[in-house]
Design an enzyme around this catalytic site. Structure first.
Site, PDB file in Angstrom:
ATOM      1  N   MET A   1      -1.612   2.072  12.291  1.00  0.00           N
ATOM      2  CA  MET A   1      -1.410   1.624  10.905  1.00  0.00           C
ATOM      3  C   MET A   1      -0.439   2.579  10.229  1.00  0.00           C
ATOM      4  O   MET A   1      -0.838   3.516   9.535  1.00  0.00           O
ATOM      5  CB  MET A   1      -2.746   1.567  10.181  1.00  0.00           C
TER       6      MET A   1
ATOM      7  N   HIS B   1      22.498  27.222  14.332  1.00  0.00           N
ATOM      8  CA  HIS B   1      21.677  28.387  14.015  1.00  0.00           C
ATOM      9  C   HIS B   1      21.957  28.823  12.581  1.00  0.00           C
ATOM     10  O   HIS B   1      23.110  28.841  12.169  1.00  0.00           O
ATOM     11  CB  HIS B   1      22.019  29.529  14.974  1.00  0.00           C
TER      12      HIS B   1
ATOM     13  N   LYS C   1       2.606  11.727  -0.906  1.00  0.00           N
ATOM     14  CA  LYS C   1       3.625  12.753  -0.622  1.00  0.00           C
ATOM     15  C   LYS C   1       4.089  13.434  -1.904  1.00  0.00           C
ATOM     16  O   LYS C   1       4.445  14.621  -1.900  1.00  0.00           O
ATOM     17  CB  LYS C   1       4.817  12.153   0.120  1.00  0.00           C
TER      18      LYS C   1
ATOM     19  N   THR D   1       0.849  -1.201   0.000  1.00  0.00           N
ATOM     20  CA  THR D   1       0.000   0.000   0.000  1.00  0.00           C
ATOM     21  C   THR D   1       0.877   1.240   0.000  1.00  0.00           C
ATOM     22  O   THR D   1       0.663   2.190  -0.763  1.00  0.00           O
ATOM     23  CB  THR D   1      -0.865   0.015   1.285  1.00  0.00           C
TER      24      THR D   1
END
Ligand SMILES: Cc1cc2nc3c(=O)[nH]c(=O)nc-3n(C[C@H](O)[C@H](O)[C@H](O)COP(=O)(O)OP(=O)(O)OC[C@H]3O[C@@H](n4cnc5c(N)ncnc54)[C@H](O)[C@@H]3O)c2cc1C
Length: 462
Positions: free
Chosen positions: A315, A441, A51, A41
Site C-alpha cells: 500500500m 565527493h 512528511k 489519502t
C-alpha cells in the site's frame, strides 16, 4: 448523460496519475472524487501531511541537538503547535490545488461526489449516470481497526486524527510498530511527548531486512522511543479524556496496562470499496477485501479495472501511481507494465530507512547463493560533517553473477539514495556496475558506491 473513454473512481495517486496519463494519451477522461479536494489519502491525510510534520519536528531536533555544536548559539525554538498545523495544512492545499490545476491543464473532468457502478460502462454519481467505455477503480484504503479499540479521533486516534491533535500529548501510546506508527511516533517524540510503541510481533517493521530493523530500533530507542514488543493489545478504556491500554505479553500471557493521553492505532490499512456496488456487479474479490485483478489490472468484469491500495500489493503511493500509468497505457492500446520486484519502500524518520528488492532473509529462504556488501555512514565524510553518520548501506548481490538482488539503507537521505539502486536493478546491473560509476565527493551516495565496492574487492573507507 456525459460519455467518456475512461472514468476513474478516486483521485489518489493511483487515480489522478491514471487520469493524467489517459488524457496525455488522447483519451476523454473524467475522475470522480467524493472528498472535497483531490489527491486522495496521500495528499490529504497521508504521505504529504505526515512528511510536513516530520520535516518541522526534525528542524526542532536539529536546533535542540546540533546547532550549538556548529557554533549556532541561542535558545532552541519553542513549539507553536497551531502554527505547525497551519503550515501542514498549507502544504496539503498547495499540493491538492496543484492536482486541480493539472486536471484543468489536461482537460480532465472532475466529477464531484461518491460514485457507484450500476453496470459495466456506467458510473452513477448522485442522480447522474455517466457512460464510460472503461472504468478504473482507484478507491484506495481506509484505517484498519482493532477489536476492543474504538477510534474517536480525539483520545484514540487513527493516523488521520494524529495529524491534527488539539495539542502535543504528554504521553502517546502507538499501537503498531509499522511505518505510519513509527513516523508519527517520531514526530511527537521530537515535539516533547513521551512515546511508547506496543507491537504484537517480536520485531518492529515486519518484513524489513532483519539487520536493518534491529539497527533501526536501536536508533529509535536512543532517540527516546520506548518499545513493548510481543504484546497483544486487549483493549483501550477512556475515562476523563485519559486512556488506559491493556495488553497481554505473548510469551507468558501476563496482563499489563499503559496510561496515555492519546493512543494512536497504527495497525495497518484495508482496501476501501464501500458503496461501489461491487457485489451486485459480481466482481471477484480477494480474501482480504482487495479487488481481484489480472496482470493487466482487469477485474473479473469486462471494462472494469482496479489499481492502487484497492488491489493486492504494497500500500504505497508510488505503487498506485505506477499502476495508474500502466493501466492508462493498456487502455490506450499500449503495453503497460509494472516491475513489482523493484518497488522501493521508505520510512521517513531520522535516519531514514529505505529498501528495494529481496531481504537477506528472503534470499536465505529461497536458497540463493548471495553476497553482502555493507558500508557504514561512519566512513562517509559528508555524513560525519552533518551529524548523520548513524546507519549503513547494505547491498545484496548474486554470488555468481554479481547481479544486484536487493538493497537496504538506514541513514541520511536513504529514501533518495535507494533510487540509484532501483535504476541499477531495472537495468539488471551488477554491483560492479555501481562500484565503477564515479560518484561525486562529498555526497551520501558515495556510501552506496562503497557498499557496491564491498560486494567485490572491498570498500575503500572502511
Ligand atoms: C499517514 C499515512 C502516511 C503515508 N505515507 C506514505 C508515504 O510516505 N509514502 C507512500 O508511498 N505511501 C504512504 N502512505 C500510503 C498512501 O497514502 C497510499 O498507498 C496511497 O494514497 C494509495 O493511493 P490510491 O490512489 O490507491 O488511494 P487513495 O490515496 O486512498 O485515494 C482514493 C480516493 O478515492 C476516493 N474514493 C473512494 N471511493 C470513492 C467513490 N465511491 N467515489 C468517489 N471517490 C471515492 C477517496 O475519497 C480517496 O480520495 C501513507 C498513508 C498514510 C495513512
Amino acid at each position: 448523460m456525459s460519455s467518456y473513454d475512461v472514468i476513474i473512481i478516486g483521485s489518489g495517486p493511483g487515480g489522478y496519475v491514471c487520469a493524467i496519463r489517459c488524457a496525455q494519451l488522447g483519451l476523454k477522461v473524467a475522475c470522480v472524487e467524493g472528498r472535497e479536494t483531490l489527491g486522495g489519502t496521500c495528499l490529504n491525510v497521508g504521505c504529504i501531511p505526515s512528511k510536513a510534520l516530520l520535516h518541522a519536528s526534525h528542524q526542532l531536533h536539529e536546533a535542540e541537538h546540533n546547532f550549538a555544536k556548529m557554533g549556532l548559539k541561542g535558545k532552541a525554538p519553542s513549539v507553536d503547535w497551531k502554527q505547525m498545523l497551519s503550515y501542514k495544512d498549507d502544504v496539503i492545499s498547495g499540493n491538492t490545488s496543484g492536482i486541480e490545476f493539472l486536471f484543468k491543464k489536461n482537460k480532465i473532468d472532475w466529477i464531484k461526489g461518491w460514485a457507484s457502478i450500476p453496470e459495466a460502462g456506467k458510473v452513477k454519481v448522485g442522480d447522474e449516470v455517466h457512460e464510460a467505455k472503461n472504468i478504473v477503480i482507484a478507491s484506495g484504503s481506509e484505517v484498519a481497526t482493532l477489536p476492543g479499540v474504538e477510534i474517536d479521533e480525539k483520545t484514540i486516534v487513527s493516523s488521520t486524527g494524529a495529524l491534527e491533535l488539539g495539542k502535543v500529548p504528554n504521553k502517546l501510546v502507538v499501537i503498531g510498530a509499522g511505518v505510519i506508527g513509527l513516523e508519527l511516533g517520531s514526530v511527537y517524540k521530537r515535539l516533547g511527548a513521551e512515546v511508547k510503541v506496543i507491537e504484537f510481533l517480536d520485531t518492529i517493521t515486519p518484513g524489513m531486512d532483519a539487520e536493518v530493523s534491529k539497527s533501526f530500533q536501536k536508533l529509535l530507542k536512543k532517540q527516546g522511543l520506548e518499545f513493548q514488543l510481543g504484546a497483544a493489545v486487549q483493549g483501550v478504556d477512556v475515562k476523563n479524556n485519559k486512556a488506559k491500554v491493556t495488553y497481554k505479553l505473548r510469551k507468558d500471557d501476563s496482563e499489563h496496562t499503559e496510561d496515555a493521553d492519546v493512543v494512536l492505532v497504527a495497525t495497518g490499512r484495508k482496501p476501501y470499496t464501500d458503496g461501489l456496488g461491487l457485489e451486485a456487479l459480481g466482481i471477484a474479490m480477494e480474501k482480504r477485501g482487495q479487488i481481484k485483478t489480472d496482470a493487466h489490472w482487469a477485474t473479473s468484469v469486462k471494462g472494469i479495472y482496479a489499481i492502487g491500495d484497492a488491489i493486492t500489493g504494497p500500500m504505497l503511493a508510488h505503487k498506485a501511481e505506477d499502476e495508474g500509468m500502466a493501466v492508462a497505457e493498456v487502455l490506450a492500446g499500449q503495453k503497460g507494465h509494472v516491475n513489482y520486484n523493484v518497488i522501493p519502500g521508505v520510512i521517513y524518520t531520522h535516519p531514514e530507512v529505505a529498501s528495494v528488492g529481496a531481504t537477506e532473509e528472503q534470499l536465505k529462504e529461497a536458497g540463493r547463493n548471495y553476497k553482502v556488501g555493507k558500508f557504514s555512514f561512519m566512513g562517509n565524510g559528508r555524513a560525519k560533517a552533518n551529524f548523520a553518520a548513524d546507519g549503513f548501506v547494505k547491498i545484496l548481490a548474486d554470488k555468481d553473477t554479481d547481479r544486484i538482488l536487493g538493497a537496504h539503507i538506514i541513514g541520511p537521505m536513504a529514501g533518495d539514495l535507494i533510487h540509484e539502486i532501483c535504476v541499477a536493478m531495472e537495468f539488471g546491473a551488477a554491483a560492479e556496475d555501481l562500484a565503477r560509476t564515479c560518484h561525486a565527493h562529498p555526497t551520501y551516495s558515495e556510501a552506496v558506491r562503497e557498499a557496491a565496492l564491498a560486494c567485490g574487492d572491498g570498500a575503500i573507507h572502511s
